[in-house]
Write an enzyme that holds these catalytic residues in place. Structure first.
Site, PDB file in Angstrom:
ATOM      1  CG  ASP A 102       5.809   2.938   6.174  1.00 61.31           C
ATOM      2  OD1 ASP A 102       5.928   2.488   7.321  1.00 61.31           O
ATOM      3  OD2 ASP A 102       6.777   3.066   5.397  1.00 61.31           O
ATOM      4  CG  ASP A 158       5.555  -4.693  -3.465  1.00 59.21           C
ATOM      5  OD1 ASP A 158       4.902  -3.847  -2.810  1.00 59.21           O
ATOM      6  OD2 ASP A 158       6.539  -4.391  -4.157  1.00 59.21           O
TER       7      ASP A 158
HETATM    8  P1  IMP Z   1       3.785   5.927   2.937  1.00 63.49           P
HETATM    9  O1  IMP Z   1       3.652   6.992   1.909  1.00 63.49           O
HETATM   10  O2  IMP Z   1       5.165   5.918   3.551  1.00 63.49           O
HETATM   11  O3  IMP Z   1       2.709   5.939   3.976  1.00 63.49           O
HETATM   12  O4  IMP Z   1       3.802   4.577   2.157  1.00 63.49           O
HETATM   13  C1  IMP Z   1       2.711   3.867   1.834  1.00 63.49           C
HETATM   14  C2  IMP Z   1       3.075   2.837   0.790  1.00 63.49           C
HETATM   15  O5  IMP Z   1       4.352   2.243   1.039  1.00 63.49           O
HETATM   16  C3  IMP Z   1       2.085   1.707   0.810  1.00 63.49           C
HETATM   17  O6  IMP Z   1       1.079   1.928  -0.126  1.00 63.49           O
HETATM   18  C4  IMP Z   1       2.935   0.505   0.451  1.00 63.49           C
HETATM   19  O7  IMP Z   1       2.924   0.299  -0.936  1.00 63.49           O
HETATM   20  C5  IMP Z   1       4.334   0.859   0.862  1.00 63.49           C
HETATM   21  N1  IMP Z   1       4.714   0.185   2.121  1.00 63.49           N
HETATM   22  C6  IMP Z   1       4.879   0.750   3.334  1.00 63.49           C
HETATM   23  N2  IMP Z   1       5.217  -0.139   4.269  1.00 63.49           N
HETATM   24  C7  IMP Z   1       5.244  -1.326   3.647  1.00 63.49           C
HETATM   25  C8  IMP Z   1       5.511  -2.670   4.087  1.00 63.49           C
HETATM   26  O8  IMP Z   1       5.794  -2.971   5.255  1.00 63.49           O
HETATM   27  N3  IMP Z   1       5.434  -3.629   3.125  1.00 63.49           N
HETATM   28  C9  IMP Z   1       5.130  -3.371   1.828  1.00 63.49           C
HETATM   29  N4  IMP Z   1       4.859  -2.138   1.383  1.00 63.49           N
HETATM   30  C10 IMP Z   1       4.927  -1.127   2.273  1.00 63.49           C
END
Ligand code: IMP
Ligand code: MG
Length: 179
Positions: A102, A158
């Protein structure tokens, strides 16, 4: 459970198809090697168990818990290792298996932490990618699907620890997290 689902984005059969393709690609790329596959709990659990069965390789399982999101839908920007690998990864080929990239914070930080342990290689296989949400420059090595900026649930993902067991990748109704 269905009343929180806005749309089914990727149905079960399409998930299966794509996991097979990813497995074939990874098997080809690591042919003849032993691969340490690291499941990032809990989001990647369902993807992991499907993916490893498509790997025609000598594999070792590892599991990690890293903290990223709280109960909301925005990244804290901080990454903490809640549960670490069971074994050293020095000189090993490591493939991190993640549910979604994300902001990129989690994978960017985690790959740095694991690189510092001097493995032979570290790559990331994420089932989903939301490139429009990046706040740090990070690119996964294997991606199942690229998705728009919508909140996704199902197939391990989730919202507030719920809906992980949905068989399809679904979009959560915005009114659920706007409440
Ligand atoms: P990042 O560090 O922002 O890249 O976040 C990654 C983590 O955020 C993932 O491992 C997910 O657990 C959570 N996450 C990000 N987007 C979503 C979504 O749309 N649905 C559920 N979990 C998400
Ligand atoms: Mg997660």
């Amino acid at each position: 459970m269905e009343d929180v689902v806005e749309t089914v984005l990727i149905p079960e059969d399409k998930i299966k198809e794509r996991v097979k393709e990813l497995g074939a690609q990874i098997s080809k790329d690591y042919k003849g090697k032993t691969l340490t596959v690291v499941c990032i709990l809990r989001g990647a659990s369902l993807f992991f168990v499907d993916l490893v069965r498509e790997l025609d390789l000598d594999v070792r399982f590892e599991f990690m818990v890293v903290s990223s999101y709280g109960s909301g839908t925005t990244s804290s920007g901080e990454v903490k290792i809640v549960q670490d690998l069971a074994k050293p990864i020095r000189d090993k080929d490591v493939l991190i298996v993640e549910d979604i990239i994300d902001s990129g914070n989690t994978m960017s930080a985690l790959t740095k932490v694991l690189q510092a342990r001097e493995p032979a290689s570290v790559k990331v296989c994420a089932f989903l990618d939301k490139p429009s949400r990046r706040t740090v420059d990070f690119k996964g090595d294997y991606i199942g699907f690229t998705v728009e900026d919508k909140f996704i649930i199902g197939y391990g993902l989730d919202y507030d620890e719920k809906y992980r067991n949905l068989k399809d990748i679904c979009v959560l109704k915005p009114e659920v997290y706007m409440k």
